[in-house]
Design a protein around this motif. Structure first.
Motif, PDB file in Angstrom:
ATOM      1  N   ALA A  18       0.835  -1.211   0.000  1.00 39.99           N
ATOM      2  CA  ALA A  18       0.000   0.000   0.000  1.00 39.99           C
ATOM      3  C   ALA A  18       0.862   1.250   0.000  1.00 39.99           C
ATOM      4  N   ASN A  19       1.933   1.246   0.813  1.00 45.60           N
ATOM      5  CA  ASN A  19       2.832   2.399   0.853  1.00 45.60           C
ATOM      6  C   ASN A  19       3.526   2.585  -0.483  1.00 45.60           C
ATOM      7  N   ALA A  20       3.946   1.480  -1.075  1.00 35.09           N
ATOM      8  CA  ALA A  20       4.637   1.572  -2.363  1.00 35.09           C
ATOM      9  C   ALA A  20       3.708   2.114  -3.430  1.00 35.09           C
ATOM     10  N   GLN A  21       2.410   1.664  -3.362  1.00 34.57           N
ATOM     11  CA  GLN A  21       1.463   2.104  -4.379  1.00 34.57           C
ATOM     12  C   GLN A  21       1.097   3.579  -4.216  1.00 34.57           C
ATOM     13  N   SER A  22       1.150   4.085  -2.986  1.00 31.42           N
ATOM     14  CA  SER A  22       0.792   5.477  -2.754  1.00 31.42           C
ATOM     15  C   SER A  22       1.972   6.414  -2.930  1.00 31.42           C
ATOM     16  N   LYS A  23       3.153   5.862  -3.102  1.00 34.29           N
ATOM     17  CA  LYS A  23       4.361   6.669  -3.234  1.00 34.29           C
ATOM     18  C   LYS A  23       4.298   7.493  -4.524  1.00 34.29           C
ATOM     19  N   GLN A  24       4.664   8.769  -4.418  1.00 36.02           N
ATOM     20  CA  GLN A  24       4.660   9.612  -5.614  1.00 36.02           C
ATOM     21  C   GLN A  24       5.710   9.118  -6.602  1.00 36.02           C
ATOM     22  N   PRO A  25       5.367   9.031  -7.877  1.00 32.96           N
ATOM     23  CA  PRO A  25       6.319   8.509  -8.858  1.00 32.96           C
ATOM     24  C   PRO A  25       7.391   9.533  -9.213  1.00 32.96           C
ATOM     25  N   ASN A  26       8.557   9.025  -9.543  1.00 35.15           N
ATOM     26  CA  ASN A  26       9.580   9.854 -10.163  1.00 35.15           C
ATOM     27  C   ASN A  26       9.209  10.066 -11.626  1.00 35.15           C
ATOM     28  N   ILE A  27       9.827  11.056 -12.239  1.00 34.95           N
ATOM     29  CA  ILE A  27       9.597  11.326 -13.662  1.00 34.95           C
ATOM     30  C   ILE A  27      10.948  11.510 -14.346  1.00 34.95           C
ATOM     31  N   LEU A  28      11.200  10.701 -15.351  1.00 29.76           N
ATOM     32  CA  LEU A  28      12.416  10.831 -16.157  1.00 29.76           C
ATOM     33  C   LEU A  28      11.989  11.164 -17.577  1.00 29.76           C
ATOM     34  N   PHE A  29      12.296  12.380 -17.998  1.00 30.32           N
ATOM     35  CA  PHE A  29      11.876  12.863 -19.320  1.00 30.32           C
ATOM     36  C   PHE A  29      13.096  12.894 -20.230  1.00 30.32           C
ATOM     37  N   LEU A  30      13.066  12.059 -21.270  1.00 34.45           N
ATOM     38  CA  LEU A  30      14.183  11.878 -22.190  1.00 34.45           C
ATOM     39  C   LEU A  30      13.798  12.483 -23.533  1.00 34.45           C
ATOM     40  N   ILE A  31      14.444  13.594 -23.908  1.00 34.28           N
ATOM     41  CA  ILE A  31      14.013  14.297 -25.119  1.00 34.28           C
ATOM     42  C   ILE A  31      15.174  14.503 -26.078  1.00 34.28           C
ATOM     43  N   ALA A  32      14.982  14.033 -27.300  1.00 35.21           N
ATOM     44  CA  ALA A  32      15.942  14.240 -28.376  1.00 35.21           C
ATOM     45  C   ALA A  32      15.729  15.620 -28.993  1.00 35.21           C
ATOM     46  N   ASP A  33      16.644  16.008 -29.836  1.00 33.75           N
ATOM     47  CA  ASP A  33      16.617  17.310 -30.491  1.00 33.75           C
ATOM     48  C   ASP A  33      16.587  17.088 -32.002  1.00 33.75           C
ATOM     49  N   ASP A  34      15.381  17.112 -32.600  1.00 34.77           N
ATOM     50  CA  ASP A  34      15.204  16.986 -34.057  1.00 34.77           C
ATOM     51  C   ASP A  34      15.114  15.529 -34.531  1.00 34.77           C
ATOM     52  N   TRP A  35      14.257  14.748 -33.938  1.00 36.03           N
ATOM     53  CA  TRP A  35      14.073  13.334 -34.294  1.00 36.03           C
ATOM     54  C   TRP A  35      12.644  13.111 -34.752  1.00 36.03           C
ATOM     55  N   SER A  36      12.457  12.603 -35.958  1.00 36.04           N
ATOM     56  CA  SER A  36      11.120  12.415 -36.541  1.00 36.04           C
ATOM     57  C   SER A  36      10.622  10.981 -36.409  1.00 36.04           C
ATOM     58  N   PHE A  37       9.298  10.831 -36.285  1.00 42.36           N
ATOM     59  CA  PHE A  37       8.616   9.572 -36.569  1.00 42.36           C
ATOM     60  C   PHE A  37       8.778   9.315 -38.064  1.00 42.36           C
ATOM     61  N   PRO A  38       9.014   8.088 -38.526  1.00 41.34           N
ATOM     62  CA  PRO A  38       9.013   6.808 -37.838  1.00 41.34           C
ATOM     63  C   PRO A  38      10.410   6.222 -37.658  1.00 41.34           C
ATOM     64  N   HIS A  39      11.369   7.017 -37.293  1.00 37.13           N
ATOM     65  CA  HIS A  39      12.753   6.564 -37.297  1.00 37.13           C
ATOM     66  C   HIS A  39      13.143   5.884 -35.988  1.00 37.13           C
ATOM     67  N   ALA A  40      12.572   4.696 -35.790  1.00 33.65           N
ATOM     68  CA  ALA A  40      12.912   3.816 -34.671  1.00 33.65           C
ATOM     69  C   ALA A  40      12.592   2.392 -35.106  1.00 33.65           C
ATOM     70  N   GLY A  41      13.325   1.463 -34.552  1.00 33.08           N
ATOM     71  CA  GLY A  41      13.144   0.072 -34.960  1.00 33.08           C
ATOM     72  C   GLY A  41      11.735  -0.432 -34.769  1.00 33.08           C
ATOM     73  N   VAL A  42      11.107  -0.085 -33.645  1.00 35.88           N
ATOM     74  CA  VAL A  42       9.777  -0.591 -33.336  1.00 35.88           C
ATOM     75  C   VAL A  42       8.719  -0.034 -34.289  1.00 35.88           C
ATOM     76  N   TYR A  43       9.006   1.081 -34.961  1.00 34.67           N
ATOM     77  CA  TYR A  43       8.087   1.620 -35.965  1.00 34.67           C
ATOM     78  C   TYR A  43       8.295   0.983 -37.339  1.00 34.67           C
ATOM     79  N   GLY A  44       9.278   0.097 -37.444  1.00 33.89           N
ATOM     80  CA  GLY A  44       9.510  -0.588 -38.706  1.00 33.89           C
ATOM     81  C   GLY A  44      10.680  -0.084 -39.514  1.00 33.89           C
ATOM     82  N   ASP A  45      11.421   0.903 -38.988  1.00 34.89           N
ATOM     83  CA  ASP A  45      12.614   1.362 -39.704  1.00 34.89           C
ATOM     84  C   ASP A  45      13.662   0.252 -39.672  1.00 34.89           C
ATOM     85  N   LYS A  46      14.152  -0.148 -40.832  1.00 38.41           N
ATOM     86  CA  LYS A  46      15.057  -1.291 -40.943  1.00 38.41           C
ATOM     87  C   LYS A  46      16.525  -0.923 -40.789  1.00 38.41           C
ATOM     88  N   VAL A  47      16.819   0.365 -40.628  1.00 38.37           N
ATOM     89  CA  VAL A  47      18.217   0.789 -40.603  1.00 38.37           C
ATOM     90  C   VAL A  47      18.640   1.248 -39.208  1.00 38.37           C
TER      91      VAL A  47
END
Length: 500
Positions: A18-47
């Motif tokens: 219960a204590n663990a579930q009520s604990k406020q979450p941390n936030i880690l925000f990871l932001i690139a600079d100039d990266w477009s969809f769909p350039h990631a493997g999971v989106y199907g980019d083969k390179v």
């Protein structure tokens, strides 16, 4: 006795959970600079290889229709932090602006309730936040890296940390993609670029920096795992705006505004979830605040958590905009755009079509010729194609640097690169009218000054913070120098062909 011990064990185990579930979450925000969809493997980019992004998608939620509020660094990041659309952020709607300190950020609001906050590298910006009275970047107090931040974190304090990479922003070291083992022939060239090995090589260098960003994000996540905080941390991995190529960054076409996005938070997000509904970056701030137990106020975004839990929300369309990007027009002029995007159509309104969307053909102050487009070999090659459009091929110069009509309409399902403007086609008149009405209704609702004054000069007159003067460059010489570089290693004598 044994039954008593068992009962106590169960009680304390439940209390711990219960204590663990009520604990406020941390936030880690990871932001690139100039990266477009769909350039990631999971989106199907083969390179491009993105194991960290792909892992977060497998362990969380992957978004296929996530959009930046503006395809420009400063306004995009301001909207992330404030939960407000760029035009609602006043001076924050421009690049190289002054921070709109009258609007709190999720970082400052979380700090008020006990969060330890910090950032590293590129936070909000580029621009001037000190003139607004702030002591540190709106994204958080600056630390050298995540490790130093964690070392300074008070025991037990929840935290929010902003990791702002400079990848894959230009400039690139030529041939890094090839040298990393990627192959020219595997690249899928967007239809608004000429398809030649020189452009493909430029894209590979962009991919190289995406991969570097992905690796660094993986290192931060490993730290969370080592300290046992991974599952109590909301991890967001995304980009601020599109790739630094012509007709992408600083444009409202998909390659400027459609972003890679994954979120991992086991408490609220089921693994391997895929969301096709529209999400705007103004949704981040209210989501973070709600997760921490603070009610968002005066924000235009919607929290994502109820939506991810199955609540029906109006996410059938997304609204997009931009104002002044770089200072590249005589008189410091903006190039305003507003748009609405649905699953099938993209409607763009250019209220000042008399201005050049890419900037003046000669330098005004910053960047260079057509300065809203970052310098690159791809840009220079497309500049060289002025007046040389070939039958059966797009007019690449016009697409990147030419003037545009007041209205644009694209069937994005049939025309994913947004090359064929249907705005003047009578058979699409009703679609255009309906989308124009939706856009204007949103502008009125959110208090956009361009609703009543389409040719407002407000964003023209705002201070552009850097004080420097660029000169025109010899881009034809740049093409020649790039052409003779050996792309296949230091001992190769092969140059890159830079023509179609």
């Amino acid at each position: 006795m044994k039954s008593l011990l068992l009962a106590l064990s169960v009680f304390f185990a439940c209390l711990f959970i219960a204590n663990a579930q009520s604990k406020q979450p941390n936030i880690l925000f990871l932001i690139a600079d100039d990266w477009s969809f769909p350039h990631a493997g999971v989106y199907g980019d083969k390179v491009v290889r993105t194991p960290t992004f792909d892992r977060l998608a497998a362990e969380g939620v992957l978004f296929t229709n996530a959009y930046t509020a503006s395809p420009s660094c400063s306004p995009s990041r301001a909207s992330i932090l404030t939960g407000r659309y760029p035009h609602e952020n006043e001076s924050g709607g421009n690049l190289w602006s002054e921070w709109p300190a009258q609007y709190p950020t999720y970082v400052s609001l979380l700090e008020e309730i006990g969060y330890f906050t910090g950032s590293t590298r590129k936070g909000w910006g580029p621009g001037d936040f000190k003139v607004s009275g702030l002591e540190h970047n709106p994204a958080g107090k600056s630390f050298s890296d995540f490790a130093e931040f964690l070392k300074n974190r008070p025991d037990g304090a929840p935290f929010t940390f902003w990791f702002g990479s400079s990848d894959p922003h230009r400039e690139y070291v030529a041939n890094t993609g090839i040298q990393a083992g990627m192959k020219l022939e595997d690249v899928v060239v967007p239809g608004f670029f000429p398809d030649n090995d020189c452009v493909r090589n430029d894209i590979l260098d962009y991919y190289f920096e995406i991969e570097r960003f992905d690796r660094e994000c993986g290192q931060l996540i490993a730290m969370l795992e080592e300290m046992g905080e991974l599952d109590n941390t909301i991890i967001v991995m995304t980009s601020d705006n599109g790739m630094p190529f012509p007709r992408a960054k600083a444009n409202l076409y998909d390659y400027g505004t459609r972003m890679p996005l994954v979120i991992r938070w086991p408490k609220k997000v089921k693994s391997e979830t895929v969301i096709h509904d529209f999400v705007n970056f103004v949704d981040f701030a209210p989501s973070f605040l709600e997760a921490a137990g603070k009610t968002p106020e005066n924000m235009s975004g919607q929290s994502l958590w109820a939506f991810l839990d199955g609540e029906k929300q109006d996410r059938d369309q997304i609204f997009l905009e931009r104002e002044r990007h770089a200072n590249v027009r005589k008189g410091d002029l903006s190039y305003p755009m507003r748009a609405v995007r649905t699953q099938q159509f993209l409607y763009i309104w250019n209220p000042m079509p008399e201005r050049n969307p890419a900037g003046d053909p000669t330098v005004h102050q910053s960047v260079g010729q057509y300065g809203d487009v970052d310098h690159s070999i791809t840009k220079f090659l497309m500049m060289a194609l002025e007046g040389k459009a070939q039958p059966g091929q797009p007019d690449y110069f016009q697409l990147a640097f030419g003037s545009r009509p007041e209205e644009e309409l694209y069937d994005v399902e049939k025309d994913p690169y947004q090359l064929n403007n249907l705005a003047s086609d009578p058979s699409f008149a009703s679609v255009k009218e309906e989308m124009r009405k939706e856009l204007l209704a949103w502008m009125e609702k959110t208090g956009d000054p361009r609703f009543e004054h389409p040719k407002s000069t407000y964003w023209d007159e705002l201070r552009y913070t850097p004080d420097y003067q660029m000169k025109d460059i010899d881009w034809q010489k740049q093409i020649e120098e790039y052409r003779i570089r050996p792309p296949f290693g230091p001992n190769s004598q092969n140059g890159i062909p830079c023509t179609n």
